[in-house]
Design a protein around this motif. Structure first.
Motif, PDB file in Angstrom:
ATOM      1  N   PHE A  75       0.839  -1.195   0.000  1.00  0.00           N
ATOM      2  CA  PHE A  75       0.000   0.000   0.000  1.00  0.00           C
ATOM      3  C   PHE A  75       0.878   1.251   0.000  1.00  0.00           C
ATOM      4  CE2 PHE A  75      -2.903  -3.188   1.772  1.00  0.00           C
ATOM      5  CZ  PHE A  75      -4.020  -2.979   0.964  1.00  0.00           C
ATOM      6  N   PHE A  76       0.484   2.225  -0.824  1.00  0.00           N
ATOM      7  CA  PHE A  76       1.202   3.498  -0.939  1.00  0.00           C
ATOM      8  C   PHE A  76       2.702   3.253  -1.156  1.00  0.00           C
ATOM      9  CE2 PHE A  76      -2.679   4.458   1.409  1.00  0.00           C
ATOM     10  CZ  PHE A  76      -3.170   5.529   0.680  1.00  0.00           C
ATOM     11  N   ARG A  77       3.005   2.311  -2.032  1.00  0.00           N
ATOM     12  CA  ARG A  77       4.394   1.912  -2.265  1.00  0.00           C
ATOM     13  C   ARG A  77       5.246   3.098  -2.743  1.00  0.00           C
ATOM     14  NH1 ARG A  77       6.404  -2.836  -6.478  1.00  0.00           N
ATOM     15  NH2 ARG A  77       8.601  -2.816  -5.877  1.00  0.00           N
ATOM     16  N   ASP A  78       6.345   3.330  -2.073  1.00  0.00           N
ATOM     17  CA  ASP A  78       7.321   4.392  -2.367  1.00  0.00           C
ATOM     18  C   ASP A  78       6.810   5.790  -2.008  1.00  0.00           C
ATOM     19  OD1 ASP A  78       9.002   2.386  -3.333  1.00  0.00           O
ATOM     20  OD2 ASP A  78       8.273   2.630  -5.377  1.00  0.00           O
ATOM     21  N   GLN A  79       5.561   5.932  -1.632  1.00  0.00           N
ATOM     22  CA  GLN A  79       4.952   7.148  -1.090  1.00  0.00           C
ATOM     23  C   GLN A  79       4.991   8.349  -2.049  1.00  0.00           C
ATOM     24  OE1 GLN A  79       3.120   7.056   1.768  1.00  0.00           O
ATOM     25  NE2 GLN A  79       2.418   9.060   1.046  1.00  0.00           N
ATOM     26  N   LYS A  80       6.162   8.671  -2.595  1.00  0.00           N
ATOM     27  CA  LYS A  80       6.314   9.863  -3.439  1.00  0.00           C
ATOM     28  C   LYS A  80       5.325   9.903  -4.596  1.00  0.00           C
ATOM     29  CE  LYS A  80       8.359  13.615  -4.963  1.00  0.00           C
ATOM     30  NZ  LYS A  80       8.234  14.923  -4.264  1.00  0.00           N
ATOM     31  N   PRO A  81       5.109   8.799  -5.331  1.00  0.00           N
ATOM     32  CA  PRO A  81       4.148   8.863  -6.437  1.00  0.00           C
ATOM     33  C   PRO A  81       2.742   9.270  -5.997  1.00  0.00           C
ATOM     34  CG  PRO A  81       5.506   6.909  -6.622  1.00  0.00           C
ATOM     35  CD  PRO A  81       5.795   7.504  -5.278  1.00  0.00           C
ATOM     36  N   PHE A  82       2.360   8.896  -4.796  1.00  0.00           N
ATOM     37  CA  PHE A  82       1.025   9.238  -4.316  1.00  0.00           C
ATOM     38  C   PHE A  82       0.967  10.700  -3.871  1.00  0.00           C
ATOM     39  CE2 PHE A  82       1.496   4.686  -3.972  1.00  0.00           C
ATOM     40  CZ  PHE A  82       0.348   4.238  -4.604  1.00  0.00           C
ATOM     41  N   GLU A  83       2.076  11.199  -3.340  1.00  0.00           N
ATOM     42  CA  GLU A  83       2.150  12.624  -3.037  1.00  0.00           C
ATOM     43  C   GLU A  83       2.048  13.439  -4.328  1.00  0.00           C
ATOM     44  OE1 GLU A  83       5.791  13.224  -0.971  1.00  0.00           O
ATOM     45  OE2 GLU A  83       5.194  12.084   0.804  1.00  0.00           O
ATOM     46  N   GLN A  84       2.735  12.969  -5.377  1.00  0.00           N
ATOM     47  CA  GLN A  84       2.660  13.650  -6.672  1.00  0.00           C
ATOM     48  C   GLN A  84       1.237  13.614  -7.225  1.00  0.00           C
ATOM     49  OE1 GLN A  84       5.738  11.210  -8.488  1.00  0.00           O
ATOM     50  NE2 GLN A  84       6.969  13.040  -8.877  1.00  0.00           N
ATOM     51  N   PHE A  85       0.577  12.487  -7.034  1.00  0.00           N
ATOM     52  CA  PHE A  85      -0.792  12.383  -7.542  1.00  0.00           C
ATOM     53  C   PHE A  85      -1.689  13.418  -6.860  1.00  0.00           C
ATOM     54  CE2 PHE A  85      -5.133  10.783  -7.606  1.00  0.00           C
ATOM     55  CZ  PHE A  85      -5.289  10.441  -8.948  1.00  0.00           C
ATOM     56  N   LYS A  86      -1.555  13.532  -5.551  1.00  0.00           N
ATOM     57  CA  LYS A  86      -2.396  14.460  -4.798  1.00  0.00           C
ATOM     58  C   LYS A  86      -2.058  15.920  -5.102  1.00  0.00           C
ATOM     59  CE  LYS A  86      -3.724  15.666  -0.053  1.00  0.00           C
ATOM     60  NZ  LYS A  86      -3.595  15.317   1.384  1.00  0.00           N
ATOM     61  N   TYR A 155      -6.205  -9.042   2.838  1.00  0.00           N
ATOM     62  CA  TYR A 155      -4.773  -8.960   3.046  1.00  0.00           C
ATOM     63  C   TYR A 155      -4.402  -9.413   4.463  1.00  0.00           C
ATOM     64  CZ  TYR A 155      -5.216  -6.221  -1.184  1.00  0.00           C
ATOM     65  OH  TYR A 155      -5.518  -5.829  -2.467  1.00  0.00           O
ATOM     66  N   THR A 156      -3.189  -9.927   4.583  1.00  0.00           N
ATOM     67  CA  THR A 156      -2.698 -10.376   5.880  1.00  0.00           C
ATOM     68  C   THR A 156      -2.304  -9.179   6.746  1.00  0.00           C
ATOM     69  OG1 THR A 156      -0.398 -10.503   5.138  1.00  0.00           O
ATOM     70  CG2 THR A 156      -1.776 -12.470   4.810  1.00  0.00           C
ATOM     71  N   GLN A 157      -2.071  -9.447   8.012  1.00  0.00           N
ATOM     72  CA  GLN A 157      -1.618  -8.395   8.923  1.00  0.00           C
ATOM     73  C   GLN A 157      -0.308  -7.802   8.423  1.00  0.00           C
ATOM     74  OE1 GLN A 157      -3.371  -7.370  11.721  1.00  0.00           O
ATOM     75  NE2 GLN A 157      -1.883  -5.708  11.904  1.00  0.00           N
ATOM     76  N   PHE A 158       0.588  -8.644   7.925  1.00  0.00           N
ATOM     77  CA  PHE A 158       1.864  -8.172   7.399  1.00  0.00           C
ATOM     78  C   PHE A 158       1.649  -7.233   6.218  1.00  0.00           C
ATOM     79  CE2 PHE A 158       5.296  -8.742   4.233  1.00  0.00           C
ATOM     80  CZ  PHE A 158       6.355  -8.221   4.950  1.00  0.00           C
ATOM     81  N   GLU A 159       0.728  -7.582   5.326  1.00  0.00           N
ATOM     82  CA  GLU A 159       0.496  -6.768   4.127  1.00  0.00           C
ATOM     83  C   GLU A 159      -0.101  -5.407   4.470  1.00  0.00           C
ATOM     84  OE1 GLU A 159      -0.346  -9.956   0.535  1.00  0.00           O
ATOM     85  OE2 GLU A 159      -1.828  -9.811   2.149  1.00  0.00           O
ATOM     86  N   VAL A 160      -1.003  -5.350   5.441  1.00  0.00           N
ATOM     87  CA  VAL A 160      -1.591  -4.052   5.779  1.00  0.00           C
ATOM     88  C   VAL A 160      -0.644  -3.199   6.611  1.00  0.00           C
ATOM     89  CG1 VAL A 160      -3.960  -4.877   5.622  1.00  0.00           C
ATOM     90  CG2 VAL A 160      -2.792  -4.931   7.839  1.00  0.00           C
ATOM     91  N   GLN A 161       0.359  -3.814   7.197  1.00  0.00           N
ATOM     92  CA  GLN A 161       1.335  -3.042   7.972  1.00  0.00           C
ATOM     93  C   GLN A 161       2.365  -2.365   7.069  1.00  0.00           C
ATOM     94  OE1 GLN A 161       2.761  -6.067  10.704  1.00  0.00           O
ATOM     95  NE2 GLN A 161       1.473  -5.324  12.359  1.00  0.00           N
ATOM     96  N   ARG A 162       2.445  -2.788   5.810  1.00  0.00           N
ATOM     97  CA  ARG A 162       3.446  -2.243   4.896  1.00  0.00           C
ATOM     98  C   ARG A 162       2.900  -1.016   4.175  1.00  0.00           C
ATOM     99  NH1 ARG A 162       5.629  -6.374   0.798  1.00  0.00           N
ATOM    100  NH2 ARG A 162       7.245  -4.802   0.599  1.00  0.00           N
ATOM    101  N   GLY A 163       3.133   0.158   4.722  1.00  0.00           N
ATOM    102  CA  GLY A 163       2.795   1.402   4.046  1.00  0.00           C
ATOM    103  C   GLY A 163       1.416   1.958   4.329  1.00  0.00           C
ATOM    104  N   LEU A 164       0.554   1.196   4.972  1.00  0.00           N
ATOM    105  CA  LEU A 164      -0.812   1.656   5.198  1.00  0.00           C
ATOM    106  C   LEU A 164      -0.931   2.353   6.548  1.00  0.00           C
ATOM    107  CD1 LEU A 164      -3.733   1.548   4.036  1.00  0.00           C
ATOM    108  CD2 LEU A 164      -4.074  -0.489   5.454  1.00  0.00           C
ATOM    109  N   PRO A 165      -1.331   3.628   6.552  1.00  0.00           N
ATOM    110  CA  PRO A 165      -1.520   4.331   7.837  1.00  0.00           C
ATOM    111  C   PRO A 165      -2.581   3.631   8.677  1.00  0.00           C
ATOM    112  CG  PRO A 165      -1.499   5.876   5.988  1.00  0.00           C
ATOM    113  CD  PRO A 165      -1.580   4.501   5.398  1.00  0.00           C
TER     114      PRO A 165
END
Length: 282
Positions: A75-86, A155-165
């Motif tokens: 989720f929100f992988r690399d963060q910067k692309p989503f900041e650019q989108f917004k 998604y697993t607990q591990f998957e939602v912990q990766r990048g998801l607020p």
């Protein structure tokens, strides 16, 4: 693994997925294809290679291709692309699409769907600003298994912990046993389908924004150019393309050019003939 078997697997994967494997990746073939051999009740890769040469069953070829394609996402992988989108892409779309008030977005090679769902959450967080607007998000992947996982949105607990607020987890997910499922509202915002980037892309329709991140790195130069040129045909003159941080269009295609001061973002570059006509008209 026999050299001739490695070469045969490599050609098959290149044809079906665009994946290019050098011989120093033989270990990767062995580790990922052994489970496929066992699934088909074969003793090892030698027998698997014989089956491909003699039977060429589509279901077997599909299993081999899906086993070798990388399905890494978060989720929100690399963060910067989503900041650019917004901050950059969304305001651009709101200004340019004010008449029709609709935007179509493609998450290409979407893996297990986190990128598409991240975009949904980002849009919902914009609240009243987007009232009256329609955003259609399409996610595609070569793997039927990944497409089904994306549709389920579990998604697993591990998957939602990766990048998801944590605030987004509470707001947009519901707990299902020891896993988490994306809310129905978000799942209804995205349509997922199986699609190969090496095939004709025109049936997908036109897209204003295309995310094709961390895909081209697995292709050789001619295949990269073919895919980028195909994507360009789906986009309007003011469309925006996302590539991964280690990817570029430079030296590969002239159908896109970098967006000024925005790493990883590219805009459609008019064909040479169109540029000349525009210069004459002006």
């Amino acid at each position: 693994m026999k050299v001739e078997d490695f070469d045969m697997f490599s050609v098959l994967l290149k044809q079906r997925s665009g994946l290019v494997l050098s011989r120093d990746k033989a270990y990767l073939l062995e580790s990922r294809l052994m489970p496929v051999a066992r699934k088909w009740n074969m003793k090892g890769l030698d027998e698997l290679a014989v089956a491909i040469r003699t039977r060429r069953e589509e279901a077997l070829l599909r299993d081999i291709t899906e086993a070798m394609t990388t399905n890494e996402s978060s989720f929100f992988r690399d963060q910067k692309p989503f900041e650019q989108f917004k901050q950059v892409v969304l305001p651009k779309m709101l200004a340019c699409r004010s008449a029709r008030r609709s935007v179509r977005i493609w998450s290409a090679a979407c893996s297990s769907g986190q990128e598409a769902y991240s975009l949904c959450m980002l849009l919902l967080e914009e609240g009243a600003k987007l009232d009256g607007w329609r955003f259609e998000i399409v996610g595609t992947d070569l793997s039927s298994e990944m497409v089904e996982k994306s549709k389920a949105g579990i998604y697993t607990q591990f998957e939602v912990q990766r990048g998801l607020p944590i605030t987004h987890l509470v707001k947009y997910f519901k707990q299902v046993g020891d896993k988490w499922q994306v809310s129905d509202k978000i799942r209804q915002m995205v349509s997922f389908r199986e699609y190969n980037l090496l095939t004709d892309l025109t049936p997908l329709g036109q897209f204003d924004v295309v995310f094709c991140r961390n895909v081209l790195i697995y292709f050789d130069q001619p295949t990269k150019g073919k895919v980028l040129d195909s994507i360009a045909k789906l986009m309007p003159a003011d469309g925006v393309l996302y590539l991964g941080g280690a990817e570029t269009v430079l030296g590969i295609t002239e159908r896109f050019k970098p967006m000024d001061n925005q790493r990883g973002l590219y805009v459609v570059n008019p064909p040479a003939g169109a540029q000349a006509a525009r210069a004459v008209a002006s």
